[in-house]
Design a protein around this motif. Structure first.
Motif, PDB file in Angstrom:
ATOM      1  N   GLY A  49       0.765  -1.240  -0.023  1.00  0.00           N
ATOM      2  CA  GLY A  49       0.144  -0.093  -0.036  1.00  0.00           C
ATOM      3  C   GLY A  49       0.795   1.253   0.118  1.00  0.00           C
ATOM      4  N   VAL A  50       0.543   2.179  -0.858  1.00  0.00           N
ATOM      5  CA  VAL A  50       1.403   3.231  -1.069  1.00  0.00           C
ATOM      6  C   VAL A  50       0.731   4.640  -0.217  1.00  0.00           C
ATOM      7  CG1 VAL A  50       2.240   5.037  -2.485  1.00  0.00           C
ATOM      8  CG2 VAL A  50       2.408   2.754  -2.947  1.00  0.00           C
ATOM      9  N   ALA A  51      -0.488   4.855  -0.783  1.00  0.00           N
ATOM     10  CA  ALA A  51      -1.435   5.829   0.011  1.00  0.00           C
ATOM     11  C   ALA A  51      -2.805   5.850  -0.124  1.00  0.00           C
ATOM     12  CB  ALA A  51      -1.067   7.271  -0.655  1.00  0.00           C
ATOM     13  N   GLY A  52      -3.690   6.358   0.637  1.00  0.00           N
ATOM     14  CA  GLY A  52      -5.056   6.117   0.654  1.00  0.00           C
ATOM     15  C   GLY A  52      -5.714   7.598   0.997  1.00  0.00           C
ATOM     16  N   ILE A  53      -7.051   7.587   0.279  1.00  0.00           N
ATOM     17  CA  ILE A  53      -7.647   8.840   0.505  1.00  0.00           C
ATOM     18  C   ILE A  53      -9.127   8.274   0.593  1.00  0.00           C
ATOM     19  CG2 ILE A  53      -7.790   9.509  -1.869  1.00  0.00           C
ATOM     20  CD1 ILE A  53      -7.881  12.316  -1.148  1.00  0.00           C
ATOM     21  N   SER A  55     -13.492   9.355   1.121  1.00  0.00           N
ATOM     22  CA  SER A  55     -14.407  10.441   0.520  1.00  0.00           C
ATOM     23  C   SER A  55     -14.657  11.499   1.497  1.00  0.00           C
ATOM     24  CB  SER A  55     -15.650   9.764   0.245  1.00  0.00           C
ATOM     25  OG  SER A  55     -15.999   9.075   1.728  1.00  0.00           O
ATOM     26  N   ASP A  56     -14.101  11.506   2.792  1.00  0.00           N
ATOM     27  CA  ASP A  56     -13.906  12.773   3.432  1.00  0.00           C
ATOM     28  C   ASP A  56     -12.823  13.369   3.462  1.00  0.00           C
ATOM     29  OD1 ASP A  56     -13.542  11.222   6.931  1.00  0.00           O
ATOM     30  OD2 ASP A  56     -12.493  11.062   4.900  1.00  0.00           O
ATOM     31  N   GLY A  57     -11.939  12.926   2.762  1.00  0.00           N
ATOM     32  CA  GLY A  57     -10.526  13.550   2.474  1.00  0.00           C
ATOM     33  C   GLY A  57      -9.586  13.105   3.010  1.00  0.00           C
ATOM     34  N   THR A  58      -9.579  12.354   4.268  1.00  0.00           N
ATOM     35  CA  THR A  58      -8.771  11.907   5.110  1.00  0.00           C
ATOM     36  C   THR A  58      -7.666  11.115   4.188  1.00  0.00           C
ATOM     37  OG1 THR A  58     -10.140  11.581   6.828  1.00  0.00           O
ATOM     38  CG2 THR A  58      -8.133  10.224   6.859  1.00  0.00           C
ATOM     39  N   LYS A  59      -6.461  11.370   4.419  1.00  0.00           N
ATOM     40  CA  LYS A  59      -5.253  10.791   3.751  1.00  0.00           C
ATOM     41  C   LYS A  59      -4.328  10.027   4.620  1.00  0.00           C
ATOM     42  CE  LYS A  59      -5.303  14.674   0.443  1.00  0.00           C
ATOM     43  NZ  LYS A  59      -4.282  15.885  -0.187  1.00  0.00           N
ATOM     44  N   THR A  60      -3.725   8.809   4.137  1.00  0.00           N
ATOM     45  CA  THR A  60      -2.851   8.192   4.817  1.00  0.00           C
ATOM     46  C   THR A  60      -1.794   7.627   3.893  1.00  0.00           C
ATOM     47  OG1 THR A  60      -4.826   7.284   5.989  1.00  0.00           O
ATOM     48  CG2 THR A  60      -2.833   6.104   6.131  1.00  0.00           C
ATOM     49  N   TYR A  61      -0.716   7.673   4.352  1.00  0.00           N
ATOM     50  CA  TYR A  61       0.613   7.306   3.667  1.00  0.00           C
ATOM     51  C   TYR A  61       1.482   6.314   4.196  1.00  0.00           C
ATOM     52  CZ  TYR A  61      -0.465  11.823   1.288  1.00  0.00           C
ATOM     53  OH  TYR A  61      -0.774  12.631   0.374  1.00  0.00           O
ATOM     54  N   LYS A  66       6.148   9.141   2.549  1.00  0.00           N
ATOM     55  CA  LYS A  66       5.836  10.197   3.257  1.00  0.00           C
ATOM     56  C   LYS A  66       6.861  11.372   3.015  1.00  0.00           C
ATOM     57  CE  LYS A  66       3.319   8.402   7.416  1.00  0.00           C
ATOM     58  NZ  LYS A  66       3.220   8.357   8.752  1.00  0.00           N
ATOM     59  N   GLY A  67       6.246  12.341   2.722  1.00  0.00           N
ATOM     60  CA  GLY A  67       6.891  13.434   2.435  1.00  0.00           C
ATOM     61  C   GLY A  67       7.516  13.652   0.840  1.00  0.00           C
ATOM     62  N   MET A  77     -14.298  15.280 -11.712  1.00  0.00           N
ATOM     63  CA  MET A  77     -13.505  14.748 -12.477  1.00  0.00           C
ATOM     64  C   MET A  77     -13.608  13.368 -12.385  1.00  0.00           C
ATOM     65  SD  MET A  77     -10.776  17.271 -13.733  1.00  0.00           S
ATOM     66  CE  MET A  77     -10.159  16.260 -15.244  1.00  0.00           C
ATOM     67  N   ASN A  78     -14.091  12.893 -11.234  1.00  0.00           N
ATOM     68  CA  ASN A  78     -13.978  11.203 -10.838  1.00  0.00           C
ATOM     69  C   ASN A  78     -12.676  10.627 -11.097  1.00  0.00           C
ATOM     70  OD1 ASN A  78     -16.650  11.161 -10.284  1.00  0.00           O
ATOM     71  ND2 ASN A  78     -17.268  10.763 -12.429  1.00  0.00           N
ATOM     72  N   THR A  79     -11.528  11.394 -10.733  1.00  0.00           N
ATOM     73  CA  THR A  79     -10.052  11.236 -10.997  1.00  0.00           C
ATOM     74  C   THR A  79      -9.313  11.428  -9.466  1.00  0.00           C
ATOM     75  OG1 THR A  79     -10.200  12.227 -13.067  1.00  0.00           O
ATOM     76  CG2 THR A  79      -8.008  11.956 -12.275  1.00  0.00           C
ATOM     77  N   LEU A  80      -8.404  10.211  -9.527  1.00  0.00           N
ATOM     78  CA  LEU A  80      -7.387  10.088  -8.295  1.00  0.00           C
ATOM     79  C   LEU A  80      -6.071  10.352  -8.837  1.00  0.00           C
ATOM     80  CD1 LEU A  80      -6.968   8.913  -5.327  1.00  0.00           C
ATOM     81  CD2 LEU A  80      -6.645   6.776  -6.612  1.00  0.00           C
ATOM     82  N   TYR A  81      -5.482  11.012  -8.052  1.00  0.00           N
ATOM     83  CA  TYR A  81      -3.907  11.236  -8.351  1.00  0.00           C
ATOM     84  C   TYR A  81      -2.943  10.808  -7.459  1.00  0.00           C
ATOM     85  CZ  TYR A  81      -6.167  14.410 -11.628  1.00  0.00           C
ATOM     86  OH  TYR A  81      -6.892  15.143 -12.611  1.00  0.00           O
ATOM     87  N   LEU A  82      -1.768  10.770  -7.801  1.00  0.00           N
ATOM     88  CA  LEU A  82      -0.506  10.306  -7.224  1.00  0.00           C
ATOM     89  C   LEU A  82       0.420  11.145  -7.538  1.00  0.00           C
ATOM     90  CD1 LEU A  82       0.307   8.894  -4.574  1.00  0.00           C
ATOM     91  CD2 LEU A  82       1.428   7.158  -6.169  1.00  0.00           C
ATOM     92  N   GLN A  83       0.975  12.118  -6.908  1.00  0.00           N
ATOM     93  CA  GLN A  83       2.098  12.894  -7.199  1.00  0.00           C
ATOM     94  C   GLN A  83       3.206  12.371  -6.657  1.00  0.00           C
ATOM     95  OE1 GLN A  83       2.490  15.670  -9.610  1.00  0.00           O
ATOM     96  NE2 GLN A  83       4.689  15.231  -9.097  1.00  0.00           N
ATOM     97  N   MET A  84       4.369  12.077  -7.485  1.00  0.00           N
ATOM     98  CA  MET A  84       5.593  11.217  -7.024  1.00  0.00           C
ATOM     99  C   MET A  84       6.549  12.251  -7.283  1.00  0.00           C
ATOM    100  SD  MET A  84       4.605   7.369  -8.061  1.00  0.00           S
ATOM    101  CE  MET A  84       4.783   7.722  -9.732  1.00  0.00           C
ATOM    102  N   ASN A  85       7.196  12.574  -6.076  1.00  0.00           N
ATOM    103  CA  ASN A  85       8.508  13.482  -6.249  1.00  0.00           C
ATOM    104  C   ASN A  85       9.816  12.563  -5.560  1.00  0.00           C
ATOM    105  OD1 ASN A  85       7.028  15.520  -7.517  1.00  0.00           O
ATOM    106  ND2 ASN A  85       6.507  16.396  -5.463  1.00  0.00           N
ATOM    107  N   SER A  86      10.916  13.252  -5.832  1.00  0.00           N
ATOM    108  CA  SER A  86      12.125  12.620  -5.225  1.00  0.00           C
ATOM    109  C   SER A  86      12.057  10.869  -5.476  1.00  0.00           C
ATOM    110  CB  SER A  86      12.287  12.908  -3.817  1.00  0.00           C
ATOM    111  OG  SER A  86      12.257  14.435  -3.780  1.00  0.00           O
ATOM    112  N   LEU A  87      11.910  10.568  -6.722  1.00  0.00           N
ATOM    113  CA  LEU A  87      11.511   9.227  -6.766  1.00  0.00           C
ATOM    114  C   LEU A  87      12.929   8.390  -6.592  1.00  0.00           C
ATOM    115  CD1 LEU A  87       9.238   9.103 -10.139  1.00  0.00           C
ATOM    116  CD2 LEU A  87       8.690   7.828  -7.626  1.00  0.00           C
TER     117      LEU A  87
END
Length: 129
Positions: A49-53, A55-61, A66-67, A77-87
């Motif tokens: 598991g990488v990350a979860g969100i 419907s109420d907006g609660t996020k978990t990593y 993390k970070g 837009m019925n769209t989920l995103y995952l922004q991945m930095n510092s890969l």
């Protein structure tokens, strides 16, 4: 039948960034409750598991991202995103989005693939050193 379609994977060098997208068909993010998640699986390894969100907006990593990674969604837009930095090279895997309808907190206390009913086909992320 609900369908999830991921995109945005690719090959990048260590330190680079990618943004994954997951569009849901035949399900509206304006409904609730539900939980969404990103999982990844490298060859020969179990799904992580990488990350979860929710419907109420609660996020978990996961601690490993993390970070560096940010999960978000655009309800209209019925769209989920995952922004991945510092890969990092260890982020290399097939990435999947997942949806569970009718409940919250699917990602806690620990993310379990079995907690999600609907899955996308995956998008490959490869990070070279």
């Amino acid at each position: 039948q609900v369908q999830l379609v991921e995109s945005g994977g690719g090959s990048v060098q260590a330190g680079g960034s990618l943004r994954l997208s997951c569009v849901a068909f035949r399900f509206s993010f304006l409904n609730y409750p539900y939980c969404l998640g990103w999982f990844r699986q490298a060859p020969g390894e179990e799904a992580e598991g990488v990350a979860g969100i929710d419907s109420d907006g609660t996020k978990t990593y996961a601690d490993s991202v993390k970070g560096r990674f940010t999960i978000s969604k655009v309800n209209a837009m019925n769209t989920l995103y995952l922004q991945m930095n510092s890969l990092k090279p260890e982020d290399t895997a097939m990435y999947y989005c997942a949806l569970e309808i009718g409940r919250l907190r699917c990602f806690t206390p620990a993310p379990r693939p079995g907690a999600y009913t609907y899955w996308g086909q995956g998008t490959q992320v490869t990070v070279s050193s």
